[in-house]
Scaffold this motif. Sequence first.
Motif, PDB file in Angstrom:
ATOM      1  N   ALA A 157     -47.146  72.451 -22.100  1.00  0.00           N
ATOM      2  CA  ALA A 157     -46.638  71.538 -20.899  1.00  0.00           C
ATOM      3  C   ALA A 157     -45.678  70.484 -21.617  1.00  0.00           C
ATOM      4  N   ALA A 158     -45.952  70.227 -23.012  1.00  0.00           N
ATOM      5  CA  ALA A 158     -45.110  69.193 -23.485  1.00  0.00           C
ATOM      6  C   ALA A 158     -43.630  69.785 -23.862  1.00  0.00           C
ATOM      7  N   ARG A 159     -43.551  70.862 -24.029  1.00  0.00           N
ATOM      8  CA  ARG A 159     -42.352  71.901 -24.187  1.00  0.00           C
ATOM      9  C   ARG A 159     -41.732  71.833 -22.758  1.00  0.00           C
ATOM     10  N   THR A 160     -42.139  72.085 -21.964  1.00  0.00           N
ATOM     11  CA  THR A 160     -41.474  72.568 -20.227  1.00  0.00           C
ATOM     12  C   THR A 160     -40.926  70.923 -20.116  1.00  0.00           C
ATOM     13  N   ARG A 161     -41.592  69.977 -20.207  1.00  0.00           N
ATOM     14  CA  ARG A 161     -41.349  68.367 -19.977  1.00  0.00           C
ATOM     15  C   ARG A 161     -40.109  68.321 -20.779  1.00  0.00           C
ATOM     16  N   ALA A 162     -40.090  68.721 -21.852  1.00  0.00           N
ATOM     17  CA  ALA A 162     -38.825  68.558 -22.675  1.00  0.00           C
ATOM     18  C   ALA A 162     -37.560  69.275 -22.545  1.00  0.00           C
TER      19      ALA A 162
ATOM     20  N   PRO B 211     -56.179  69.988 -11.790  1.00  0.00           N
ATOM     21  CA  PRO B 211     -56.785  68.951 -11.498  1.00  0.00           C
ATOM     22  C   PRO B 211     -55.998  67.649 -11.591  1.00  0.00           C
ATOM     23  N   PRO B 212     -56.571  66.674 -10.691  1.00  0.00           N
ATOM     24  CA  PRO B 212     -55.894  65.207 -10.528  1.00  0.00           C
ATOM     25  C   PRO B 212     -55.811  64.639 -11.967  1.00  0.00           C
ATOM     26  N   GLY B 213     -54.574  64.409 -12.541  1.00  0.00           N
ATOM     27  CA  GLY B 213     -54.300  63.651 -13.820  1.00  0.00           C
ATOM     28  C   GLY B 213     -54.157  64.669 -14.916  1.00  0.00           C
ATOM     29  N   ALA B 214     -53.922  66.043 -14.684  1.00  0.00           N
ATOM     30  CA  ALA B 214     -53.954  66.763 -15.738  1.00  0.00           C
ATOM     31  C   ALA B 214     -52.360  66.652 -16.070  1.00  0.00           C
ATOM     32  N   ALA B 215     -52.091  67.062 -17.493  1.00  0.00           N
ATOM     33  CA  ALA B 215     -51.008  66.762 -18.239  1.00  0.00           C
ATOM     34  C   ALA B 215     -50.140  68.034 -17.864  1.00  0.00           C
ATOM     35  N   TYR B 216     -50.494  68.898 -17.456  1.00  0.00           N
ATOM     36  CA  TYR B 216     -50.033  70.507 -17.254  1.00  0.00           C
ATOM     37  C   TYR B 216     -49.964  70.678 -15.898  1.00  0.00           C
TER      38      TYR B 216
END
Length: 259
Positions: free
Chosen positions: A118-123, A36-41
């Motif tokens: 999602a937070a872990r993959t970004r890090a 979805p647009p704007g999703a954090a994942y």
Amino acid sequence: PGPSPWARPARVAQGSPSGGPGNGVLVADLAVPRRPPGAAYTVNDRLLVATALMIADWNRAHGAPPGPMRITMPVDDRPRGADMPMGNGTRLVQVPFTAAELASAGRGAVDELLYRTAARTRALKAVPRPQLGYGVGLLAAPVVPVAWRAVAARALRTAAGPWTSTALLSNIGRVPYALDFGDAGRADAVWFSAPTRMPRGLSVTTASSAGRLHLALRWSKALLGREDGARLLELFERHLDATENATTGYGGATEGDSR
């Protein structure tokens, strides 16, 4: 926080192996997961969560004790533009999962696990790292004689065996160009599979084209049989569907990479 980097990852519980050398493979044609647009994942985060929960369910059903997991994933965070470097720019990262959060997600808390992932993959993407890791980079250095490299590589593989990740997930993303093979015709689907060297023994690979997700589940015949593979594929599809209803936002930053 994820599990300690020194914790030994859980292994995929043994099923009913068919015996003999080699691997087994099952392929599936699925709907491409929505983002979805704007999703954090990202779509990749959904695939990671589905893979981890698939293994957690499988291990639970086979009486394996719960433990932390690590899923190896190739990432390519080069800029997508005219200045994008040529060649293979992927590097391998290991995405961790704790036994507790996998158990909670199995009881319905999929949203929280998805956004933690999602937070872990970004890090992990943000940390500079050699393409194949520090150990392999050292072994590949031209100052080391070839014969020494071979011996050292075998010794390193044996020593690192207990810390080998639980499974491998590779998503090459959308194939944007026509799969034209000349006189052989044009294909509208493509599948590929990744290695399943023991003790890992299991890989999940995906690519999308023509609006469909083409998935290949590959396993070592020393670990699983064909019926085991079919059950794992069923579990993967169920958990991928479960991530469809995750709430967007969840306090995370928008991720621009659709993978």
